[in-house]
Design a protein around this motif. Structure first.
Motif, PDB file in Angstrom:
ATOM      1  N   SER A 190      38.948  42.957  39.361  1.00  0.00           N
ATOM      2  CA  SER A 190      39.870  41.892  38.970  1.00  0.00           C
ATOM      3  C   SER A 190      39.170  40.559  39.176  1.00  0.00           C
ATOM      4  O   SER A 190      38.501  40.337  40.187  1.00  0.00           O
TER       5      SER A 190
ATOM      6  N   LEU B  54      38.532  42.388  34.519  1.00  0.00           N
ATOM      7  CA  LEU B  54      39.876  41.996  34.099  1.00  0.00           C
ATOM      8  C   LEU B  54      40.121  40.584  34.589  1.00  0.00           C
ATOM      9  O   LEU B  54      40.267  40.346  35.785  1.00  0.00           O
TER      10      LEU B  54
ATOM     11  N   VAL C  12      37.791  42.336  29.708  1.00  0.00           N
ATOM     12  CA  VAL C  12      39.182  42.603  29.343  1.00  0.00           C
ATOM     13  C   VAL C  12      39.969  41.359  29.712  1.00  0.00           C
ATOM     14  O   VAL C  12      40.120  41.042  30.892  1.00  0.00           O
TER      15      VAL C  12
ATOM     16  N   ASP D 249      48.115  45.248  31.603  1.00  0.00           N
ATOM     17  CA  ASP D 249      46.743  44.746  31.584  1.00  0.00           C
ATOM     18  C   ASP D 249      45.860  45.551  32.532  1.00  0.00           C
ATOM     19  O   ASP D 249      44.691  45.830  32.223  1.00  0.00           O
ATOM     20  N   CYS D 250      46.389  45.927  33.678  1.00  0.00           N
ATOM     21  CA  CYS D 250      45.623  46.779  34.592  1.00  0.00           C
ATOM     22  C   CYS D 250      45.335  48.128  33.936  1.00  0.00           C
ATOM     23  O   CYS D 250      44.204  48.639  34.025  1.00  0.00           O
TER      24      CYS D 250
ATOM     25  N   ALA E 286      42.548  47.707  31.388  1.00  0.00           N
ATOM     26  CA  ALA E 286      41.224  47.599  31.998  1.00  0.00           C
ATOM     27  C   ALA E 286      40.701  48.974  32.411  1.00  0.00           C
ATOM     28  O   ALA E 286      39.526  49.304  32.191  1.00  0.00           O
TER      29      ALA E 286
END
Length: 274
Positions: free
Chosen positions: A13, A37, A68, A77-78, A81
């Motif tokens: 992240s 991400l 991403v 979104d997680c 990724a």
């Protein structure tokens, strides 16, 4: 299990700049793949780099990387990724919880929306990205979670300084120690990594004292090298909260002069002594 990062895949992240990027560049030099991400799709005049320039820098260092564009606060979104890592590189070996919101405001002056932002990015983001990756970590022969979070230091001079921020960062630590215990039988190791001193990032320059604070800070490369040492540590630690200098010392590096910070470096939050 392997002591090499060649063809190992990291999902992180954040990572557009600073410590996160330094970790991915150091890992790329050892042949790792990376999926970032992050929200920084377009340049910000206040901050260097985007997720796309980070990918270019990682690839220049010898790794492969995919950006991403997304928000660690968002479950979809997680998941995207994680799916990107699996589709592009065939799996996930390491999750690095790097994204973090910093707000040092005291209780009376901190707006509730700023409180929520820190908890959502820091603690929830750590939980959410790790959770999304776990099914694929279970399939790795050396699965790891590394979270950039501090010692659980309950000294009043830290708790009383910025309770909301302390909760969000120590929440990341508690979650990571929990992952280590919860998934030990699944072969997932989980550790926290934290710098002993402040690191010369945009956050330090913009929020913590400008050029003077940066001059007393070590460079992000110390965290990059420490992360690689932790990823490849033959002792296979888990459930630990480690300072960068501890990891490097265990790997045989005790001369830190290359990382700057002068002879009187500024200690990072929640660290009380060199």
């Amino acid at each position: 299990m392997t002591d090499s990062l060649k063809d190992r895949t990291i999902v992180m992240s954040g990572g557009s700049r600073g410590i996160g990027l330094a970790i991915l560049v150091a890992a790329a030099k050892e042949g790792a793949n990376a999926v970032l991400l992050a929200k920084t799709d377009q340049p910000d005049p206040r901050l260097p780099g985007t997720v796309h320039t980070a990918v270019a820098e990682i690839e220049e260092a010898g790794g492969r990387a995919v950006a991403v564009v997304g928000d660690v606060r968002e479950e979809a979104d997680c998941a995207r990724a994680v799916a990107t890592a699996v589709e592009t590189f065939g799996g996930i070996d390491i999750v690095v919880n790097n994204a973090s919101a910093l707000n040092l405001t005291g209780t009376l002056d901190l707006a509730p929306k700023r409180y929520d932002l820190m908890q959502q990015i820091n603690s929830k983001g750590t939980w959410q990205l790790t959770r999304a990756a776990l099914p694929h970590l279970f399939a790795s022969d050396d699965a790891q979670v590394v979270t950039l979070s501090p010692p659980v230091n309950l000294a009043p001079h830290w708790l009383g300084r910025f309770p909301a921020y302390a909760l969000s960062k120590m929440g990341m630590t508690i979650l990571t120690l929990g992952f280590a215990a919860e998934f030990a039988e699944k072969g997932v190791r989980a550790n926290c990594l934290w710098p002993q001193t402040t690191i010369a990032t945009a956050a330090v320059v913009n929020l913590l004292g400008g050029a003077e604070a940066a001059s007393r800070s070590r460079t992000p490369e110390i965290m990059g090298d420490a992360a690689v040492a932790l990823f490849t540590d033959p002792q296979r630690p888990t459930g630990q909260i480690l300072l960068d200098v501890e990891v490097l010392a265990r790997a045989g590096t005790t001369d830190l002069s290359a990382y700057g910070g002068t002879d009187d470096p500024e200690l990072d939050f929640f660290v009380d002594s060199l």
